[in-house]
Design a protein around this motif. Structure first.
Motif, PDB file in Angstrom:
ATOM      1  N   SER A 177      20.879  20.372  31.803  1.00  0.00           N
ATOM      2  CA  SER A 177      20.182  19.682  32.905  1.00  0.00           C
ATOM      3  C   SER A 177      19.525  20.655  33.876  1.00  0.00           C
ATOM      4  CB  SER A 177      21.173  18.801  33.677  1.00  0.00           C
ATOM      5  OG  SER A 177      21.779  17.861  32.823  1.00  0.00           O
ATOM      6  N   ARG A 178      19.645  21.949  33.590  1.00  0.00           N
ATOM      7  CA  ARG A 178      19.067  23.003  34.443  1.00  0.00           C
ATOM      8  C   ARG A 178      19.610  22.971  35.863  1.00  0.00           C
ATOM      9  NH1 ARG A 178      14.436  25.311  31.967  1.00  0.00           N
ATOM     10  NH2 ARG A 178      13.778  24.195  30.089  1.00  0.00           N
ATOM     11  N   THR A 179      20.894  22.607  35.987  1.00  0.00           N
ATOM     12  CA  THR A 179      21.544  22.649  37.292  1.00  0.00           C
ATOM     13  C   THR A 179      22.465  23.873  37.331  1.00  0.00           C
ATOM     14  OG1 THR A 179      23.287  21.157  36.478  1.00  0.00           O
ATOM     15  CG2 THR A 179      21.428  20.155  37.626  1.00  0.00           C
ATOM     16  N   SER A 180      23.119  24.088  38.458  1.00  0.00           N
ATOM     17  CA  SER A 180      23.951  25.284  38.609  1.00  0.00           C
ATOM     18  C   SER A 180      25.135  25.252  37.643  1.00  0.00           C
ATOM     19  CB  SER A 180      24.448  25.400  40.053  1.00  0.00           C
ATOM     20  OG  SER A 180      25.311  24.333  40.373  1.00  0.00           O
ATOM     21  N   HIS A 181      25.460  26.417  37.101  1.00  0.00           N
ATOM     22  CA  HIS A 181      26.600  26.505  36.186  1.00  0.00           C
ATOM     23  C   HIS A 181      27.316  27.838  36.382  1.00  0.00           C
ATOM     24  CE1 HIS A 181      23.136  28.289  34.020  1.00  0.00           C
ATOM     25  NE2 HIS A 181      24.029  29.141  33.555  1.00  0.00           N
ATOM     26  N   GLY A 182      28.607  27.827  36.020  1.00  0.00           N
ATOM     27  CA  GLY A 182      29.413  29.021  36.171  1.00  0.00           C
ATOM     28  C   GLY A 182      30.346  29.198  34.986  1.00  0.00           C
ATOM     29  N   LEU A 183      31.509  29.762  35.233  1.00  0.00           N
ATOM     30  CA  LEU A 183      32.450  30.087  34.159  1.00  0.00           C
ATOM     31  C   LEU A 183      32.872  28.864  33.351  1.00  0.00           C
ATOM     32  CD1 LEU A 183      34.757  32.651  36.035  1.00  0.00           C
ATOM     33  CD2 LEU A 183      33.033  33.174  34.300  1.00  0.00           C
ATOM     34  N   GLU A 184      32.837  27.686  33.971  1.00  0.00           N
ATOM     35  CA  GLU A 184      33.268  26.469  33.276  1.00  0.00           C
ATOM     36  C   GLU A 184      32.348  26.105  32.108  1.00  0.00           C
ATOM     37  OE1 GLU A 184      34.475  26.417  37.548  1.00  0.00           O
ATOM     38  OE2 GLU A 184      32.538  26.597  36.510  1.00  0.00           O
ATOM     39  N   SER A 185      31.114  26.613  32.119  1.00  0.00           N
ATOM     40  CA  SER A 185      30.203  26.289  31.018  1.00  0.00           C
ATOM     41  C   SER A 185      30.670  26.944  29.719  1.00  0.00           C
ATOM     42  CB  SER A 185      28.764  26.708  31.344  1.00  0.00           C
ATOM     43  OG  SER A 185      28.658  28.098  31.527  1.00  0.00           O
TER      44      SER A 185
END
Length: 251
Positions: A177-185
């Motif tokens: 979705s091109r939203t913010s992502h971090g380690l959880e991805s």
């Protein structure tokens, strides 16, 4: 490079090839990744990405992560001297089967992969391309996380990124979705690998990239009956739409 007897190609990518080689004096068998400077210099930001890959990967030391023994360069190439994994990758092995690995085998693979991801998370490293093609099989039959070409070093465990990258079948909803992502991805990607190992294909596999991304963003997938209840529960825990709801990997 003259210290190595370079034998034959065992893999290739957009910016170079990987060759099996042997050290002329010690006899150590290795893989050498040749990264062609001319090709990466013609692509904006690629030199920085390659240098980042070398910087991140070369300092990682863990049984579940492919080891970098050395690296150097000349006028034409950057060379990575890597641990040799002669049995290919999990995706290639999976393709030889009719419907996935047996659960006892998946359990062993998952334990090793999760141990490696926990190590990366402790060092605030986001891999961003965890796929079965990037899980190599060592000469001892253990598995190794490889290919840190898209990896990034976070300054803080809660740091977020916005770049859409990775392999479509394994990227998380927030990346799609091109939203913010971090380690959880990366945790989502582990869930996709787990599902694929048990069933033979990733959970959101579509006819094309667009359909696959739409399925990922909807979070809907089918669970085959032959998967055990324990495995189903674990997959569900990993493939949670909200990143904060996903299973924490560290025990």
């Amino acid at each position: 490079l003259q210290n190595y007897n370079v034998q034959y190609s065992i893999g290739h990518g957009g910016f170079g090839n990987v060759y099996k080689a042997e050290h002329r004096f010690t006899g150590q068998k290795v893989a050498i990744k040749f990264i062609e400077k001319k090709k990466i210099q013609n692509h904006s930001g690629m030199m920085k990405r390659v240098l980042q890959e070398v910087a991140i990967h070369s300092r990682l030391k863990h049984p579940s992560i492919l080891e970098v023994y050395n690296y150097f360069e000349d006028a034409h190439y950057i060379y990575l001297i890597l641990e040799l994994c002669p049995h290919g990758d999990l995706n290639s092995k999976l393709k030889t089967l009719s419907c996935g690995f047996p659960e006892h085998e998946v359990r062993s693979y998952m334990q090793q992969i999760v141990d490696g991801i926990v190590y990366l998370q402790k060092h605030r490293i986001l891999h961003r391309d965890l796929t079965l093609s990037n899980i190599l099989i060592s000469r001892h039959g253990t598995v190794k996380i490889a290919d840190f070409g898209l990896a990034t070093q976070l300054q803080d465990v809660n740091e977020k990124h916005f770049t859409m990258c990775g392999t479509p079948n394994y990227i998380s909803p927030e990346v799609a979705s091109r939203t913010s992502h971090g380690l959880e991805s990366d945790v989502w990607s582990v869930g996709c690998m787990f599902y694929a190992m048990l069933t033979g294909k990733p959970p959101f596999d579509g006819e094309g990239v667009k359909e696959t991304l739409e399925r990922i963003k909807s979070g809907e997938y089918c669970m085959p009956d032959h998967v055990s209840s324990h495995a189903k529960h674990l997959i569900k825990s990993l493939l949670q739409m909200k990143p904060e709801d996903r299973l924490k990997l560290e025990r």
